[in-house]
Design a protein around this motif. Structure first.
Motif: not given
Length: 330
Positions: A20-28, A33-43, A76-79, A324-328
Motif C-alpha cells: 500500500s503506497v501513499l500518494l501525495t500532491h503539493q507535499d500533502q 494506491l494498492e499495488v496489484e501489479e508492477i510491469f515494464s512496457y515498450d514505449k 486507489i482510495t482518496l484519503v 485545487m489545493s490539498i489541505p494539511a
C-alpha cells in the motif's frame, strides 16, 4: 490507475506487489494506491498504438517517451479530498454530482461540448446545432483545464467566458451548464475522441459533439478522423454528434454551416487566430464573431487572473492560483 515509476525508485522505496503506497500532491497526503501489479512496457509499441506514430515531434509521443520504465497499477482510495479554488469551485462537480444535477433539471438527453478555448460564435452555434441534432434537453460545456503552455488561453477566461453565454441568455440557462474536467491533453486524435466520449458518458451525457480535427495536432490525423472512428466501433453507450465547420458568411450576413451555405468561396473563418486578433487588438467585435459580453469577461480575467494577459505567460505559469489545493491533515 497506472503510475510510471523508475525501477531504481521502486527498489529504494521497497515497493512490491501487494504493498500500500501513499500518494501525495503539493507535499500533502492525497490517496492510497494498492499495488496489484508492477510491469515494464515498450514505449515505442505504446506510442504507435495510441498515437499512430512514434515521431517525437508529436507532443503525446514525447510525453510517452518521458515516462519512467515501470508502471505500477492498482486501485486507489482518496484519503484527503482536495479543495477546489475560485473561480472553479462554482463549476466543479463529480460525475455523480453531475448526474444528480441532470436529474434535477429533468435532462434525459445531454450533449457534451469539450472546449479549451474562449467561445466565439462558431462554438456557440456548434453547441446549438448539436443540441438540436441530439434532440437534447441540455448542453454540458466540459472545459478542459490543467496543463498549460505559453500562448494558451488562461483557464479562468475559458470557464467564465463559456458561462457568460448562459448568464447573458445567448443559450437559455435551463439548457446550458458549464463544468470543468481536469485533464492534460494527449492529442491522440480519434483514439482520444473515444476516450473523451467515455469520460462524458460517466458524467451522465448521452451524446458528445465532435468538430473538425478533434484532439488532433499537426497533420497526424485526418480532418474528420474523430468522426470516422465511431463508425468502426460497437455501441459505447454514448452517441457521437458529428459537426462540420461553422463560419461567417458575408453574403448571408450571418454564421453559416458547411453543407447548407452555398457561398463557401466567400467564407470568413472564425479561427483561433482571428479571435485572438480581436482580443489583442482592443477593438469591439461584431456579435457574429465574438460576443461583446464574452470579450468583457475575457478582459476582466486578464486583469484579475492573468497578470494583464488573457493568454498564458511565464508569470501566469509561475504565480497562478492552482485549480485545487490539498489541505494539511491534522
Amino acid at each position: 490507475m497506472v503510475l510510471d515509476v523508475s525501477e531504481e525508485e521502486l527498489s529504494s522505496l521497497g515497493v512490491r506487489e501487494g504493498a500500500s503506497v501513499l500518494l501525495t500532491h503539493q507535499d500533502q497526503p492525497l490517496a492510497v494506491l494498492e499495488v496489484e501489479e508492477i510491469f515494464s512496457y515498450d514505449k515505442e509499441f505504446l506510442a504507435q498504438h495510441v498515437y499512430g506514430t512514434t515521431d517525437e515531434a508529436h507532443p503525446g509521443v514525447l510525453r510517452t517517451y518521458s515516462f519512467q520504465d515501470r508502471f505500477v497499477a492498482g486501485p486507489i482510495t482518496l484519503v484527503n479530498p482536495p479543495v477546489i479554488n475560485p473561480p472553479y469551485d462554482r463549476f466543479w462537480r463529480t460525475p455523480r454530482q453531475l448526474r444528480e444535477r441532470f436529474a434535477e433539471l429533468g435532462w434525459t438527453k445531454v450533449v457534451a461540448h469539450q472546449t479549451r478555448n474562449v467561445p466565439h460564435s462558431g462554438h456557440e452555434w456548434m453547441m446549438k446545432g448539436a443540441y438540436l441534432a441530439a434532440e437534447a434537453q441540455g448542453i454540458l460545456v466540459s472545459a478542459v483545464i490543467g496543463e498549460k503552455k505559453p500562448g494558451d488561453y488562461i483557464d479562468e477566461a475559458i470557464v467564465l467566458g463559456h458561462d457568460k453565454l448562459r448568464e447573458s441568455g445567448f443559450i437559455r440557462p435551463d439548457v446550458h451548464q458549464t463544468s470543468t474536467l481536469m485533464w492534460d491533453m494527449r492529442y491522440a486524435g480519434p483514439r482520444e475522441a473515444v476516450f473523451h466520449a467515455l469520460v462524458r458518458k460517466n458524467m451522465g451525457c448521452t451524446h458528445h459533439m465532435f468538430g473538425r480535427d478533434h484532439a488532433g495536432v499537426g497533420n497526424y490525423y485526418g480532418t474528420y478522423a474523430a468522426h470516422e472512428i465511431f463508425d468502426q466501433l460497437p455501441d459505447l453507450g454514448i452517441k457521437s454528434v458529428l459537426t462540420l465547420e461553422w463560419w461567417y458568411c458575408p453574403v448571408c450576413e450571418s454564421v453559416a454551416y458547411e453543407g447548407l451555405c452555398g457561398h463557401r468561396e466567400h467564407k470568413q473563418d472564425l479561427s483561433g487566430t482571428f479571435i485572438r486578433s480581436i482580443i489583442q487588438g482592443g477593438t469591439e467585435p461584431a456579435s457574429v464573431s465574438l460576443r461583446g459580453e464574452v470579450l468583457e469577461v475575457v478582459r476582466e480575467c486578464a486583469d484579475t487572473y492573468g497578470f494583464g494577459s488573457p493568454f498564458v505567460t511565464e508569470a501566469y505559469l509561475e504565480n497562478r492560483t492552482p485549480v485545487m489545493s490539498i489541505p494539511a491533515l491534522n
